[in-house]
Every structure is written in C-alpha cells, then in structure tokens.
Design a protein around this motif. Sequence first.
Motif, PDB file in Angstrom:
ATOM      1  N   ASP A 235       0.807  -0.980   0.005  1.00 19.72           N
ATOM      2  CA  ASP A 235       0.056  -0.079  -0.042  1.00 19.72           C
ATOM      3  C   ASP A 235       0.781   1.276  -0.001  1.00 19.72           C
ATOM      4  O   ASP A 235       0.539   2.314  -0.771  1.00 19.72           O
ATOM      5  N   LEU A 236       1.834   1.265   0.870  1.00 21.07           N
ATOM      6  CA  LEU A 236       2.661   2.462   0.822  1.00 21.07           C
ATOM      7  C   LEU A 236       3.352   2.748  -0.506  1.00 21.07           C
ATOM      8  O   LEU A 236       3.877   3.827  -0.876  1.00 21.07           O
ATOM      9  N   GLY A 237       3.836   1.626  -1.344  1.00 22.41           N
ATOM     10  CA  GLY A 237       4.325   1.872  -2.472  1.00 22.41           C
ATOM     11  C   GLY A 237       3.239   2.565  -3.287  1.00 22.41           C
ATOM     12  O   GLY A 237       3.970   3.276  -3.968  1.00 22.41           O
ATOM     13  N   ALA A 303       9.208   3.367  10.616  1.00 22.63           N
ATOM     14  CA  ALA A 303       8.689   3.282   9.426  1.00 22.63           C
ATOM     15  C   ALA A 303       9.397   4.491   8.671  1.00 22.63           C
ATOM     16  O   ALA A 303       9.661   5.363   9.148  1.00 22.63           O
ATOM     17  N   CYS A 304       9.444   4.163   7.485  1.00 22.35           N
ATOM     18  CA  CYS A 304       9.925   5.317   6.320  1.00 22.35           C
ATOM     19  C   CYS A 304       9.460   4.983   5.212  1.00 22.35           C
ATOM     20  O   CYS A 304       9.405   4.036   4.581  1.00 22.35           O
ATOM     21  N   LEU A 305       9.159   6.115   4.467  1.00 20.76           N
ATOM     22  CA  LEU A 305       8.634   6.259   3.079  1.00 20.76           C
ATOM     23  C   LEU A 305       9.750   7.501   2.470  1.00 20.76           C
ATOM     24  O   LEU A 305       9.660   8.640   2.808  1.00 20.76           O
ATOM     25  N   ALA A 315      11.263   4.246  -1.884  1.00 14.42           N
ATOM     26  CA  ALA A 315      11.451   3.177  -0.992  1.00 14.42           C
ATOM     27  C   ALA A 315      10.741   3.314   0.238  1.00 14.42           C
ATOM     28  O   ALA A 315      10.371   4.215   0.563  1.00 14.42           O
ATOM     29  N   VAL A 316       9.991   1.975   0.681  1.00 16.94           N
ATOM     30  CA  VAL A 316       9.453   1.893   1.683  1.00 16.94           C
ATOM     31  C   VAL A 316      10.166   0.933   2.645  1.00 16.94           C
ATOM     32  O   VAL A 316      10.561  -0.297   2.323  1.00 16.94           O
ATOM     33  N   LEU A 327      15.848   3.737   9.646  1.00 17.58           N
ATOM     34  CA  LEU A 327      15.333   3.470   8.340  1.00 17.58           C
ATOM     35  C   LEU A 327      15.581   4.483   7.362  1.00 17.58           C
ATOM     36  O   LEU A 327      15.593   4.457   6.400  1.00 17.58           O
ATOM     37  N   SER A 328      15.715   5.789   7.952  1.00 16.83           N
ATOM     38  CA  SER A 328      15.745   6.939   6.982  1.00 16.83           C
ATOM     39  C   SER A 328      17.062   6.669   6.113  1.00 16.83           C
ATOM     40  O   SER A 328      17.092   6.885   4.937  1.00 16.83           O
ATOM     41  N   ALA A 329      18.342   6.153   6.714  1.00 16.97           N
ATOM     42  CA  ALA A 329      19.482   6.059   6.145  1.00 16.97           C
ATOM     43  C   ALA A 329      19.190   4.562   5.170  1.00 16.97           C
ATOM     44  O   ALA A 329      19.591   4.814   3.979  1.00 16.97           O
TER      45      ALA A 329
END
Length: 461
Positions: A235-237, A303-305, A315-316, A327-329
């Motif tokens: 979904d996030l993609g 979580a990171c988007l 990227a998710v 996750l940001s990195a």
Amino acid sequence: MTTPQEDLLPATRRALLHRIAVAQAEGRAPSLVAAVVRGGRTVWHGSRTSLDGHAPDENVQYRIGSITKTFTAVLVMRLRDEGLLDLGDPLEKHLPGTGAGEATIAELLAHASGLAAESPAPWWERTPGSLRPELADVLGEQPFLHAAGRRFHYSNPGYTLLGALIEKLRGASWEEVLRREVLEPLGLLRTSGRPQAPHAGGWAVHPWADVMLPEPAEDLGRMAPAGQLWSTTGDLGRFAAFLANGDDRVLSAESLLEMRTPAAPPEDADVMAGYAYCLGMEIRRSGGRLLVGHTGSLPGFLACLTIGVEDDVAAVVLANCTSGPQLSAVGTDLVGIVAEAEPRIPEPWRPLRDIDPSTLECAGQWYWGTYGFALRVTGDGLVALEPLSGSGRRSRFRANGDGTWTGLEGYYAGELLRAVRRPDGTVSHLDIGSFVFTRQPYEEGAPVPGGVDPEGWRGIG
C-alpha cells in the motif's frame, strides 16, 4: 525504439537485499520489510527474518506512526482545493474555541504553529486515547511554546487539530473521511486505523541483551491523525507513486508539488543537514539527491517512506521494533542503489503539437540588467525562465490563457510574467513583478526603470 526494462537487474536486487539484511542484523530488528517503486509500480520487495514462521510479504501490516500525518495533510489540501478553506486562514475561523485558534492551517501543516511537541502526561503513545477524549486534553493549559510562524517545532497535537478540522468540515470521522477520499480511490485496502491480520506485533529489543519485550498497541483516540495508521509495503508503495505523480481523483500533481515545497522556517541544524519540513512531508538532500517523504515511529514500530522524485524511485522500509535500524538511512540507500545502478531512462523528446505564435515570439535570450536569461517553451506546455550560466533565479510558468503566465516555483512562484507590447504589436519587453527583461542589456529605447544613459556603452580612456 528502445523500451525500458521494468524489472531490476539481478545485481541490483542483490544489492537491495544486502542493504536490508545488514540493517536488520546490525539494528537487531525482529523483522524488517522493504519495497522499491519505480515507474508507478513496485519492482522489488524484500524481507528479513520471519513472522509466525513465514517471511512477511507486501501484505503484512506494520504500524507506520507519523507517516499518518502525510495522509492527514492530503485531506486538508483537498479541502483547500475545494475552496472550503485557505491555508492562510486561522484555525479559529473554521474550528472555534480550541484555545489554539490563532495558528494558521499552513502553520499547523508545517509544524510552525508554535504548539508543544506532545500532549500532557501520561505518555500518549503508550496509553489509551480514552484518557484524552477532548481537544483540551490534548493541548493542555499552555498549548503554545513559541510564537506562531517563527520556527519549526514538530507538534503531534497540531495534527490532532487538523484531524478535528477535517471532521468539522466533512461531518464525519477522520478515519471515515480518509477511507472514502484517499484509501479506497487509491486502492490502499490494507491500510487501516486498527490492525488487520496478517500484521506484525510490536517489540522492544533490550539495548544490552538479545531479548525482547512486547509493546502495547494502543488506540490513539483524538491523536489518531498524528500517528494511528497501520499499512503495508504494498500500500505504501502505491501511496508513494501517488505522492510523486498525483491522481486527480484525490489530489492533483500541482497540489502535491506544493506539499513537497519547504514551508517551515528551518533551524540552523536543519539547514546544515539539508532538511526542511513542507506541508505534511519532509524534504532533505543527500549526496546531491533531493528526497521527500516521511518517517514514523510508535512503540514497537519504525517506518520510512522515501521518494527520489527526479529519479522516479521510491523506497518503503518497515520494522517492528521500538529502536534499532536507522530506516531513514536505509530508505536513502535503497533509492540510491536503484538510481545509480539503473538510471532513469528519459522519455523520448517529442515536439509540441501546436504553439501559440505570440508565445513563440517570446522565446529566446533576455536580459535583466546585465544578467542573461533564456526563456524556453517546453513540451509540457509551460515556459521556463533560467539563467544562461550559473545558478541564478529560475522558474517554470503556467499559461493563464490571457497572454500572461504564473510562476510555479523558486523566486518567481506565484509571480506574474507578461509580455509588454509596442503599439505595433511587437514585444517590447517582459515584465515579472516590475522587473524588466529586455532583448539586449539595458536596451536603448526600452522602458528600463531609471532610464538608460543616452551616450550608451563605452570603454575607459
């Protein structure tokens, strides 16, 4: 004719898997899942470790924390585009009596309202939302810590107010409006306010021992618009593709560009880090690459988007631990791996189908004083003004249908460009917010403010 390959090369897929494997192992995450989106579709999905004996796939829910704020911001922008509010309106105009009504809607979206970062105790992320049934319980007795509009100060209560604003203007709950206006049109059927099987459980990993402790999964109540949602990499993609390209059923590409534009006064540390906050999205620069998106965390989940708009790669990354992998990195690296190993193949150049002769007449070289600029008519129907050299002011302009254009970005965002014509109909000069652009530097006979010396250009001696 060549056709871009839709699937990633084996070496690229292995590099992506290696990156998340390192992140999961070194970050000591019970599980970590990731997806890469290119060309509007998921082209890679990977996971490390198992949930209930099987590897989590693109349909397993994780809690996404503050990525929820981006969904809330989309709902607010829809209200703006429908003319139900203006971003410059004070909250009091639409939602009176909160005690925080002097903040504008734009300031709330950009975390520039001056509101406190958190609600009063007890810690809202680990306690039931029923403890804060009213907005007054979320804001407390002294909601403001700073003057509105003066600085960026991240505020979860600010997004609670935006959720209440949505409910007031739509006459329905925030979650119901979100489902009807965003989730269903975009096909995000595995995104919800409460977990739906299959979903990951949230864990705290002991910082000094390889043992774990389950984290509670609280219903955040009033605070839901700031961090309630559960979602999947699938979904996030799809949501990332929407944020990059727009979907007129939900929000136009132009409004999403506005959401991706810095809107909060940056702190010195943020400037040094290449970070700024926009309208419900974060933007940062990493290694020359401009990235937008949002991160999120709640006890038990990270979580990171991340979207590289120019590279057409997103990227998710999701993990079920309170802390550990950065996750940001990871998201930045996943975008970089694809963008560098398999650069975006540009669309073929194609000429315009038609062009207004009066627009074509304005194309070419212009001078603002002695600064050289080029005005180009581009295939998307816009005109672009850019310096002939260096990194000066540049902007694209959208035609208004009356011989004028409105700036879309940069210094000239919102400014009017018009071609001023002589009595015989030929173009004399361009005017942009009173700045006069002429065909020659300080062109003789042109209406240059302050006039042009009648003796003209000269040397020394």
